[in-house]
Each structure stands twice: as structure tokens, then as C-alpha cells.
Design a protein around this motif. Structure first.
Motif, PDB file in Angstrom:
ATOM      1  N   HIS A   1      24.573 112.991 -20.992  1.00 39.05           N
ATOM      2  CA  HIS A   1      23.383 113.746 -21.390  1.00 39.05           C
ATOM      3  C   HIS A   1      22.750 113.093 -22.611  1.00 39.05           C
ATOM      4  O   HIS A   1      23.323 113.101 -23.691  1.00 39.05           O
TER       5      HIS A   1
ATOM      6  N   ILE B   1      20.497 121.099 -19.328  1.00 41.40           N
ATOM      7  CA  ILE B   1      21.655 121.798 -19.902  1.00 41.40           C
ATOM      8  C   ILE B   1      22.651 122.240 -18.840  1.00 41.40           C
ATOM      9  O   ILE B   1      23.695 122.796 -19.152  1.00 41.40           O
TER      10      ILE B   1
ATOM     11  N   THR C   1      29.741 113.653 -16.809  1.00 38.44           N
ATOM     12  CA  THR C   1      28.376 113.999 -17.214  1.00 38.44           C
ATOM     13  C   THR C   1      27.923 113.103 -18.360  1.00 38.44           C
ATOM     14  O   THR C   1      28.734 112.638 -19.164  1.00 38.44           O
TER      15      THR C   1
ATOM     16  N   ASP D   1      24.452 120.313 -17.309  1.00 42.59           N
ATOM     17  CA  ASP D   1      25.578 119.366 -17.240  1.00 42.59           C
ATOM     18  C   ASP D   1      26.913 120.041 -17.529  1.00 42.59           C
ATOM     19  O   ASP D   1      27.928 119.678 -16.959  1.00 42.59           O
ATOM     20  N   LYS D   2      26.880 121.072 -18.370  1.00 43.60           N
ATOM     21  CA  LYS D   2      28.167 121.721 -18.690  1.00 43.60           C
ATOM     22  C   LYS D   2      28.775 122.439 -17.485  1.00 43.60           C
ATOM     23  O   LYS D   2      29.963 122.711 -17.446  1.00 43.60           O
ATOM     24  N   ASN D   3      27.962 122.747 -16.478  1.00 45.68           N
ATOM     25  CA  ASN D   3      28.473 123.409 -15.288  1.00 45.68           C
ATOM     26  C   ASN D   3      29.029 122.432 -14.255  1.00 45.68           C
ATOM     27  O   ASN D   3      29.735 122.826 -13.332  1.00 45.68           O
ATOM     28  N   PHE D   4      28.692 121.179 -14.390  1.00 44.76           N
ATOM     29  CA  PHE D   4      29.149 120.202 -13.394  1.00 44.76           C
ATOM     30  C   PHE D   4      30.579 119.747 -13.679  1.00 44.76           C
ATOM     31  O   PHE D   4      30.966 119.565 -14.841  1.00 44.76           O
TER      32      PHE D   4
ATOM     33  N   ILE E   1      16.614 115.655 -21.205  1.00 46.72           N
ATOM     34  CA  ILE E   1      16.409 116.822 -22.066  1.00 46.72           C
ATOM     35  C   ILE E   1      15.322 117.693 -21.446  1.00 46.72           C
ATOM     36  O   ILE E   1      14.242 117.230 -21.106  1.00 46.72           O
TER      37      ILE E   1
END
Ligand code: TPP
Ligand code: SF4
Lengths: 422, 374
Positions: free
Chosen positions: A63, A52, A61, A54-57, A47
Motif C-alpha cells: 500500500h 484501505i 499487500t 488491503d487490511k482485509n486481504f 490511496i
């Protein structure tokens, strides 16, 4: 080299000029250089602003919580136990502060993963508070006079742990080779990337250059330790035996004389065999066809102080396994006497067997003094007391106790006859 | 009367039964940090689980468990209040991530470190309030050795079926006392396997099935992207602020428990015709309660007994049963009647009372006195 995408191509979720951007892009490049398949990579993110992403990878993922990402990744890595999978942890200097124990333990145990510390020298997401990594003189919005202490040198700390790969880089330009070399390590690796948070770091320290801060704080950008190959070995067993071993089964071959349950409290000292004797009494009751319970009571330090046990012998099924008020109280030492005084006081009937060396407690029960300690010694006093009780009370055949004793390990060390003529 | 030729009596503690049941049910790994009175579970785990991990603390324990769960394994741990307190943030994480695992909480006397070697039933509120926002962890609680076997197995199954952390609540005197016990009648426990395939062409880690539980895919496979997160997220597992789909997903976490509650509602209801008093209890106090009821009935007093084994979410049926009685006496070994207050509120209800205490097991005599003095 592959040209598989690891990032979705959309805009990264960081402020303009944020050092996190460079780390995400260099991570993609490094994984491409290694020819990894995106779905053999698990990005574990902490965190913080860096998390944040992770949504682009396009990898898997994971989190979780602030500061715990390395522990989460450790469990995953141990469970995967697969050198073809790559577990990468993104953590901030804030997360590395609160979760430093997880990083130390992961390094110590050698989990196969890479930790990428995003060191922008402050907490980005929460508004620019200092972390343990904030260097001397560095200002943040909540530390307008600048830090008075040196930054925490995670690379020195972790590289002191045997079998790790540790390096620090400055996160400017292309540092994908350094990342690829770190990712390629089998075992624990950590790379600390020095970077700046424009929103809080640059704003609080106008004109300050990243390179200058790093140099001024004495943080070396180099490889600190380069061990490869010491990987955590899981503690696995192909086959384990059932805990329901028939050897624990007790056959009833003796008889008992009870029509009602008997509740016995044994109170003595640690190291004087109270628990073992209580177990033996209960088991003997079982061989005589009785239902039994045995519950132990002792302070947390099992080697000193009182040791007490409660045994119930019953011809009927036993529900409640407490004594409330004992029918029989056996006291073999001063510790035991001190412990059992309240129980003795509650007894209005029943019997107390107490070592002859002790003063009788206040009670309504019949008190019988027996020289347990004098006759068999302190260590065997509890054992002596169950022989004495069984002989005196005849709850069940005396032979039952003798036979349980004969099959116990103690029989090789202690001559049973010392208990028979008390 | 039990036939002596088929009984197989052993002298055992319930920690042994719980451990064996968990493994037979399909638990893959025990991850633990030592604490009295959960240490027997730890020791048995070393001998019995296919894999054992000694964690450096309880936060790590829960994080490692989450890592294992995301890789297709069912992990189990055992702890007591001090350890559980450290785990709470991570349990919330695992619940939000929807990861299967079992946490065995062995109650001991608090507050704080309290007395490690004394039993208690003081963690009912802690479990009830473990999750931020009014969500519930499925919580099972054994009332005797038979239950220790059955419910430990069920806890593992439930964790997998609900994709959730499940708490198996117990206490020192339940799992450390040695008893003569006939284990010849133990029901068979089936081994559960976690799903690792999907019917969807594009897998969404949080797309609910009919029972509101999402399909589960582990990180071990590389056909479908898996996104697991503890932040408010949509069905794809992507962080969202307050998007309706994401809030719906969060609400589903509780709806899935309630929707499936019938499949894990366990209780004993020993009803006596004409009784106006209901004794209600759980865990080790159940045994004293059952014994008190037997004695009271011998004295000609009519009482019914309700033993709660599914503590959370609270099954509606408990309240429906309680409704039928003028008097309800809730027996629990804590300071002020935690479960009673959860069932009946702080305002209580006329005729509802509690028998409580700390530092010793509640005895049948105290319960009988309580009922007779009503
Ligand atoms: C247990 C806990 N404490 C505090 C927070 C609040 N918090 C969120 S992000 C953060 C710090 C982030 O700083 P850092 O890890 O350096 O990452 P950055 O934002 O700089 O990328 C904190 C303290 C939290 N989420 N959880
Ligand atoms: S606040 Fe700082 S760390 Fe966070 S995204 Fe913006 S620049 Fe980066």
C-alpha cells in the motif's frame, strides 16, 4: 475452483452500498475460481477509499502513494518476473487521473499485472471532488452544476496500446468471471469497473442509476482489447565485466621536468576536439609520471558553443581540482576567447597561447599568437595546441605526448607531422 | 612515498568507482532517468549492473525501485536536484515502508533547472528536509576517490542493514573529473545478501529486532504473509490512525537510525595541536579545504580539519569537535551555508563563519583568505 479465503471475513471498510464492496468480493471469487494460492497474490493498493481494503486481504499487500500504485506494482512485477505470481492493482478514478502516465507506461512496457480501476466517477476519500472520469452532467459536492465535459475513456486510450487486455464492466452483481478472465492474462491487463459512491455520487445525483450514467456517457461495457502473452522481458545479464579493467592502467615510462604543478586552461569551440586533446595532454603527463586531473566545462548542448577543459599536471598529489587562476591559457577559437576572458584578466603572470586570428584578451600574462587554425584547420586546432604547449613548455618529455597520440584512435586519421612543425 | 612497482595508476572518473563499488557490494539493479551530471553513472550502469531499467520519469524510478526492493533486490539510482525533487514523496514512502535502496544525488547549480553542467553543494537542506516529520535519511558523502569507492559500497550495505533508502550525496566535479588515481589499494567490498527467512512462526513485517530494524521478507516467498505500507501502521503492517503501537512504530524509524548511527559515522579529523581554528567541509570542497590547511600550516598558521562524510543523521561527535575550537570555518559551495546552519542554527555561535559561493568551486585561496581575515 478453490475455497481458500482471500478476504478475512471481517466487515469491509466502506460506506453502506459502496461499489468498492462488490469489487473486493468479486476479486476474492475470481481468485478462487482461478485456484490461486493467496500468498502467490500481491494486492497493490492506491490511496483512496478503495485502498484501505488491503487490511482485509489475506494475500500479500502493498500500500503506497496516491496515483503511484501502478508504477509500484510495475517494479514489483518486473522484479518477480514470475508467471505464477499474480500482481493486482486497486486504483480509483482519482488515482488513475493523477497517475495516468504510470498506467500508460505499464501497458506500453507490458508488465505482467492487472489494474482494477474503481471508477465511481469522483474522489471518494477527499469528499467527492470531480476527477477526469466524471461524466457530463454528473454532479458532485464541489461541482453542483454537473460536469461540462465527457468522462475520460481509459479503456479506449489503453487499448490503443499494442499487446494489452482491456475491458470495462458495470460493477453490479456477480462479475467475477470478467475479473477472472482479466486476471488470467499474462502481460498487462486492465479492467475498469463502473460503480457508485453512495455518500457523494448518489447524494449529489438523487435517483440516478449507475447503468443510466454509464449508457448516457457512451462508455461501452465490453472487451476493448484481448491480447494475451506479450510480457515484459527484463534486461538482465548473467555476468558483467568489472569496470576496473587493467587496460585503463597507465605506466610511467617517460620523465618530466616539473617541480611545481602547472594549471592549464584550454578554451575552444565544441566539435574542435578540446576535450579529447585535454584528455590526451593529461594522459601524456601520466606516462611521464605526473599526477593529473582533467575537468571539462561546456554548455548543456555539447555540440555548439564553447568547450573548455582544465588540466592540472603535478609532481605532487593533487587535492583541489580547480584552477583558480591558470598558469597557462590556450585559446583556439572565438568561443573559447569569449569564455576565457575573465580567466585571462585574472592572470598576472603565466602565458596565453592564442590563435593568431584572434584578438589578445586583457591580461597580465605573456601572450603568444600561434596560427593553430590556419596550419591544421579548426577541427585539429586543440590537438595542435597541446603539441605546441608540450614542445614549448617541456613540462614533460615530448615523446610522452607522441606515444599517447600514437596509441589513440586519432593516429589512424591524422598525420602527426602536421603538429610537429608549428 | 608510494612504491612504484605496486601502484596501478589509472585515468578515471569517480562515477566508474562508484558504479563498480555498488555492484560489488550487492546492488542488483540500476533504475534511472537521465540527468546531467549523473549520466556517467547511468552509462556505466548499463555495462555493469546485473539488471538495468530505463524508467520513464523519476517518480516511476522510485516506485519501480520500491517494487524491486520488496521483491528482495537492492536497487540504485542516480539523479540531480530536479529529479530528486520529483522523487521526494516516493522516497518518503520507501522510508516508511522500510525498503532498501540507494539514491545517488549528484549536485549541480540551482535554483530550479539552473546550470546543469556546473557543480554545486546546494541540496544539503533538501536532503535534510526530505522526510515529513523530522526524520532523517542516512546520507553519506564522499570527500575523495577513496571515499567514492568505500562509501558507495557502504551505502549499499547500509540500505540493506537498516532497511532504508540511503542517499549518497556527491556533486558534478567530484564524479565527472578525470584523475590519475592509484587503484591498487582499493579495499575489498563484500557482497551483501538480503535476508529472506524469519525465525518467527507468525511473521510481523514491522516487528523490530534488537537493533530496531525489522526482519525483512520479500514477496517472492509464500510461507508468510507480507504487508508493506506507507500509511501509519502497526507491527503487522496494518493501517492505524493514531494507535500507540503505530506511533511507536513511526518513532522507531528515526530511533533505528540513531541507534545504528555509530556503525556508519564516517569523518576525517586532522587535528593540529594548539590550533584554535577548525576548517569543516564535505564533498568536493573537502579537497580545497585540505589543500588550504596544508598551505596555512606552511605559513605557520595552526588549523585543524574536519571532513564530514556522514552528513545525516548529524553525528554528535562533529559538534563535540567543533566545541573545542574558538573559530570554526565551514566551507560549502552554496549560497548561505546550509550545513553550517544545520550544525549551529540560524543564531550561529561566536566564532563560527562560512565560506560559501555559487557558480564555481571554492578554491584553497578563498579559504586561506577567509581564515587569515578572521
Ligand atoms: C499526492 C497526493 N495528492 C492528493 C492526495 C489526497 N487524496 C487522497 S485520496 C484522493 C482521491 C481518492 O479518489 P479515488 O482515487 O477516486 O479513490 P476513492 O476514494 O474514490 O476510492 C486524494 C486526492 C494524496 N493522498 N496524495
Ligand atoms: S466515501 Fe464513497 S467511495 Fe468512499 S467508502 Fe464511502 S461510498 Fe465508498
Amino acid at each position: 475452483m478453490s475455497n481458500q479465503a482471500f478476504l478475512s471475513g471481517g466487515e469491509l471498510p466502506f460506506c453502506k452500498g459502496c461499489g468498492h464492496t462488490g469489487i473486493a468480493q468479486n476479486t476474492e471469487k475470481a481468485l478462487q475460481k482461478m485456484g490461486m494460492n493467496p500468498l502467490d497474490v500481491i494486492m497493490v493498493t492506491d490511496i483512496g477509499c478503495h485502498g484501505i481494503v488491503d487490511k482485509n486481504f489475506l494475500t500479500h499487500t502493498f500500500h503506497g502513494l496516491h496515483g503511484r500504485s501502478v508504477a509500484l506494482a510495475s517494479g514489483l512485477s518486473a522484479a518477480l518476473n514470475n508467471p505464477d505470481k499474480k500482481v493486482i492493482v486497486f486504483v480509483g478514478d482519482g488515482g488513475a487521473t493523477i497517475g495516468i502516465n504510470h498506467i500508460i507506461s505499464a501497458a506500453h512496457l507490458g508488465f505482467n499485472l492487472t489494474v482494477v480501476v474503481h471508477n465511481n466517477m469522483l474522489f471518494g476519500m477527499t469528499g467527492g471532488q470531480p476527477s477526469e472520469f466524471t461524466p457530463q452532467g454528473f454532479k458532485t459536492p464541489t461541482l453542483p452544476d454537473g460536469s461540462h465535459k465527457n468522462s475520460f475513456d481509459i479503456c479506449s486510450v489503453i487499448s490503443s496500446i499494442e499487446g494489452t487486455y482491456v475491458r470495462r464492466v458495470t460493477g453490479i452483481g456477480d462479475f467475477s468471471d470478467a475479473l477472472a478472465e482479466t486476471f488470467a492474462v499474462k502481460g498487462f491487463s486492465l479492467v475498469e469497473v463502473m460503480e457508485m459512491c453512495p455518500s457523494y455520487g448518489v447524494k449529489s445525483n438523487p435517483g440516478m442509476k449507475l447503468k443510466t450514467v454509464v449508457e448516457a456517457s457512451g462508455l461501452q461495457t465490453e472487451v476493448f482489447a484481448d491480447t494475451d502473452g506479450r510480457v515484459f522481458q527484463p534486461n538482465k545479464k548473467e555476468q558483467t565485466a568489472s569496470l576496473l579493467n587493467p587496460k585503463y592502467e597507465v605506466t610511467a615510462k617517460f620523465s618530466h621536468n616539473l617541480s611545481n604543478k602547472v594549471k592549464i586552461m584550454m578554451a575552444g569551440s565544441a566539435g574542435e576536439g578540446v576535450q579529447g586533446a585535454a584528455d590526451m595532454l593529461a594522459q601524456a603527463g601520466m606516462t611521464a609520471g605526473l599526477n593529473v586531473t582533467k575537468k571539462g566545462s561546456y554548455p548543456v548542448t555539447v555540440g555548439v558553443g564553447f568547450s573548455a577543459a582544465e588540466v592540472i599536471l603535478s609532481p605532487e598529489e593533487i587535492l583541489y581540482n580547480g584552477l583558480y587562476i591558470p598558469d597557462v591559457l590556450i585559446i583556439t577559437s572565438q568561443d573559447g576567447l569569449d569564455y576565457s576572458k575573465p580567466a585571462a584578466k585574472k592572470m598576472t603572470t603565466g602565458t596565453i597561447f592564442i590563435d593568431a586570428s584572434l584578438e589578445a584578451p586583457e591580461t597580465g600574462a605573456k601572450v603568444i599568437k600561434v596560427p593553430f587554425r590556419e596550419k591544421v584547420g579548426a577541427r585539429n586546432s586543440a590537438l595542435a595546441s597541446i603539441f605546441y604547449y608540450t614542445k614549448k613548455y617541456q613540462s614533460f618529455e615530448f615523446e610522452a605526448l607522441k606515444s599517447v597520440f600514437a596509441t589513440s584512435k586519432l593516429s589512424a586519421k591524422i598525420d602527426i607531422n602536421i603538429f610537429l612543425d608549428l | 612515498m608510494i612504491d612504484n612497482n605496486t601502484t596501478k595508476k589509472v585515468f578515471v572518473d569517480a562515477s566508474r568507482l562508484i558504479t563498480e563499488a555498488c555492484v560489488q557490494a550487492g546492488a542488483d539493479v540500476f533504475i534511472g532517468y537521465p540527468i546531467t551530471p549523473a549520466n556517467l553513472l547511468y552509462s556505466y550502469a548499463v555495462a555493469r549492473y546485473p539488471e538495468m531499467m530505463a524508467a520513464p520519469d523519476e517518480i516511476t524510478t522510485l516506485q519501480w525501485m520500491s517494487g524491486f526492493a520488496a521483491a528482495g533486490k537492492i536497487p540504485v539510482t542516480a539523479t540531480s536536484f530536479p529529479g530528486y525533487a520529483l522523487m521526494i514523496e516516493s522516497i518518503g514512502m520507501a522510508h516508511m515502508m522500510e525498503l532498501p535502496m540507494v539514491i545517488i544525488l549528484v549536485q549541480r547549480l540551482g535554483p530550479a533547472t539552473g546550470t546543469a553542467t556546473c557543480g554545486a553543494q546546494g541540496d544539503i537542506n533538501v536532503i535534510h528536509g526530505s522526510l515529513s516529520g523530522g526524520y532523517q535519511l542516512p546520507t553519506l558523502c564522499a570527500s575523495n576517490y577513496d571515499d567514492c569507492w568505500t562509501l558507495a559500497g557502504k551505502a549499499v550495505h547500509l540500505a540493506a542493514e537498516l532497511r532504508s533508502p540511503v542517499v549518497l550525496l556527491t556533486s558534478k566535479e567530484m564524479i565527472m573529473t578525470l584523475r590519475s588515481y592509484d587503484w591498487s589499494q582499493l579495499p575489498n567490498i563484500e557482497k551483501i545478501k538480503l535476508n529472506n527467512e524469519t525465525k518467527a512462526s507468525v511473521y510481523k513485517p514491522y516487528a523490530p529486532q534488537a537493533n530496531l530494524v525489522p526482519e525483512y521478507l520479500p514477496y517472492t516467498q509464500n510461507k508468510h504473509q507480507v504487508r508493506i505500507t506507507a500509511s501509519t501502521h502497526n507491527q503487522a503492517g496494518i493501517l492505524q490512525n493514531l494507535a500507540p503501537e503505530a506511533l511507536e512504530n513511526s518513532a522507531r524509524l528515526q530511533e533505528k537510525m540513531l541507534k545504528n548511527l555509530d556503525t556508519f559515522t564516517y569523518y576525517d579529523y586532522d587535528k593540529q595541536e594548539g590550533a584554535e581554528t577548525l576548517l569543516l567541509s564535505m564533498d568536493v570542497s573537502s579537497q580545497a579545504t585540505r589543500e588550504a590547511a596544508e598551505e596555512l600550516r606552511k605559513q605557520g598558521k595552526k588549523v585543524s580539519v574536519l571532513i564530514a562524510k556522514t552528513l545525516f543523521p548529524i553525528p554528535q561527535v562533529y559538534l563535540e569537535i567543533a566545541e573545542k575550537y574558538k573559530k570554526v570555518v565551514v566551507v560549502e559551495e552554496n549560497f548561505d551555508g546550509q550545513y553550517r546552519k544545520l550544525l549551529f542554527g540560524y543564531a550561529g555561535r561566536k566564532g563560527v563563519s562560512g565560506i560559501n559561493g555559487i557558480g564555481k568551486m571554492i578554491s584553497p585561496n578563498e579559504i586561506m583568505e577567509g581564515v587569515n581575515n578572521e
